[in-house]
Design a protein around this motif. Structure first.
Motif, short mmCIF file in Angstrom:
data_model
loop_
_atom_site.label_atom_id
_atom_site.label_comp_id
_atom_site.label_asym_id
_atom_site.label_seq_id
_atom_site.Cartn_x
_atom_site.Cartn_y
_atom_site.Cartn_z
N LEU A 200 -82.77 -42.22 43.94
CA LEU A 200 -82.74 -43.28 43.24
C LEU A 200 -81.03 -44.37 43.09
CD1 LEU A 200 -84.52 -46.32 43.00
CD2 LEU A 200 -85.26 -45.53 40.32
N ALA A 201 -80.88 -43.23 41.85
CA ALA A 201 -79.48 -43.30 41.18
C ALA A 201 -78.59 -43.31 42.23
CB ALA A 201 -79.43 -42.02 40.27
N ILE A 202 -77.98 -42.31 43.00
CA ILE A 202 -77.50 -42.05 44.96
C ILE A 202 -77.21 -43.94 45.52
CG2 ILE A 202 -76.75 -41.65 46.54
CD1 ILE A 202 -77.66 -38.56 44.95
N ASP B 210 -82.79 -53.56 56.02
CA ASP B 210 -81.17 -52.85 55.98
C ASP B 210 -81.96 -51.41 55.46
OD1 ASP B 210 -79.75 -51.87 53.33
OD2 ASP B 210 -78.97 -53.66 53.76
N ALA B 211 -81.71 -50.47 55.79
CA ALA B 211 -81.25 -49.20 55.22
C ALA B 211 -82.24 -48.48 53.73
CB ALA B 211 -81.11 -47.96 56.34
N ALA B 212 -81.01 -49.04 53.20
CA ALA B 212 -80.39 -48.79 51.81
C ALA B 212 -81.11 -49.36 50.80
CB ALA B 212 -78.93 -48.74 51.75
N VAL B 213 -81.17 -50.73 51.43
CA VAL B 213 -83.03 -51.53 50.58
C VAL B 213 -83.88 -50.74 50.84
CG1 VAL B 213 -83.71 -53.57 50.19
CG2 VAL B 213 -80.99 -53.53 50.24
N ARG B 214 -84.43 -50.20 51.76
CA ARG B 214 -85.74 -50.26 52.32
C ARG B 214 -85.80 -48.65 51.65
NH1 ARG B 214 -89.03 -52.33 55.25
NH2 ARG B 214 -89.63 -50.38 56.01
N PHE B 215 -84.45 -47.93 51.47
CA PHE B 215 -84.41 -46.39 50.90
C PHE B 215 -84.87 -46.63 48.68
CE2 PHE B 215 -82.68 -42.95 49.04
CZ PHE B 215 -83.41 -41.58 49.55
N TYR B 216 -83.80 -47.87 48.84
CA TYR B 216 -84.31 -47.94 46.87
C TYR B 216 -85.60 -48.58 46.99
CZ TYR B 216 -82.79 -49.17 42.53
OH TYR B 216 -83.05 -50.11 41.37
N LEU B 217 -85.97 -49.33 47.78
CA LEU B 217 -88.20 -50.03 47.30
C LEU B 217 -88.84 -48.88 47.71
CD1 LEU B 217 -87.85 -53.46 48.85
CD2 LEU B 217 -87.18 -52.79 46.51
#
Length: 185
Positions: free
Chosen positions: A87-89, A111-118
């Motif tokens: 989550l921090a990364i 968006d892969a980065a947004v989905r990863f975060y969520l």
């Protein structure tokens, strides 16, 4: 996050590509692959995963591999620690303004980065529930509700389960789970 560690010019693009395995050196990829082949021998697999993380500390792939290792071996506190690191990364890659406003539907869907975060937030909410840290689970779910008001990642079900638990209703009979969405609060 340092783009140099991923060999890309754009940190966000590098992270998004990394979520799906891009930008990973062949050596680190080989360590993760070898660990997967040794999953039935966890005392041999874990050092390989730790070595992969040390070689690519800002890349999401070794974190995901370690998270899965700990999760599937029922070491939930360690899985939570890997999730918090991920989550921090992701937060760093998304930039300091991420979350000031909820991302749009297009970002939460594609968006892969947004989905990863969520999805990482969702996984952490689940792990906190399993580890009986309901206050932290509530924080994660509140943030998910704010960032994903349309419930694209399906976290509303976790809130439903948490609410039922807090009301002291252990049964699942006569429980109407929402098909999708946060419902009324």
């Amino acid at each position: 996050m340092s783009a140099m560690g991923l060999h890309f010019d754009d940190d966000l693009a590098a992270f998004a590509d990394g979520v799906i395995g891009g930008g990973l050196s062949p050596q680190v990829n080989a360590l993760i692959t070898q660990a997967g082949l040794l999953r039935h021998l966890p005392q041999q697999a874990l050092p390989l995963l730790e070595q992969a993380r040390a070689a690519a500390p800002q890349h999401p792939a070794p974190l995901i591999a370690l998270y899965r290792f700990y999760f599937y071996s029922h070491q939930l506190a360690q899985a939570r620690a890997m999730g918090e690191d991920a989550l921090a990364i992701a937060r760093t890659a998304l930039g300091p303004d991420f979350g000031d406003m909820p991302p749009g539907d297009e970002a939460t869907r594609g968006d892969a980065a947004v989905r990863f975060y969520l999805f990482t937030l969702k996984g952490l909410a689940y792990l906190n529930m399993r580890l009986d840290d309901m206050a932290e689970a509530h924080l994660m779910l509140s943030e998910l509700r704010r960032l994903d008001p349309q419930d694209h990642v399906g976290a509303a079900l976790l809130l439903h389960v948490l609410t039922r638990h807090e009301k002291g209703d252990p049964s699942e009979s006569n429980t109407a789970y929402p098909v999708r969405g946060w419902g009324v609060s």
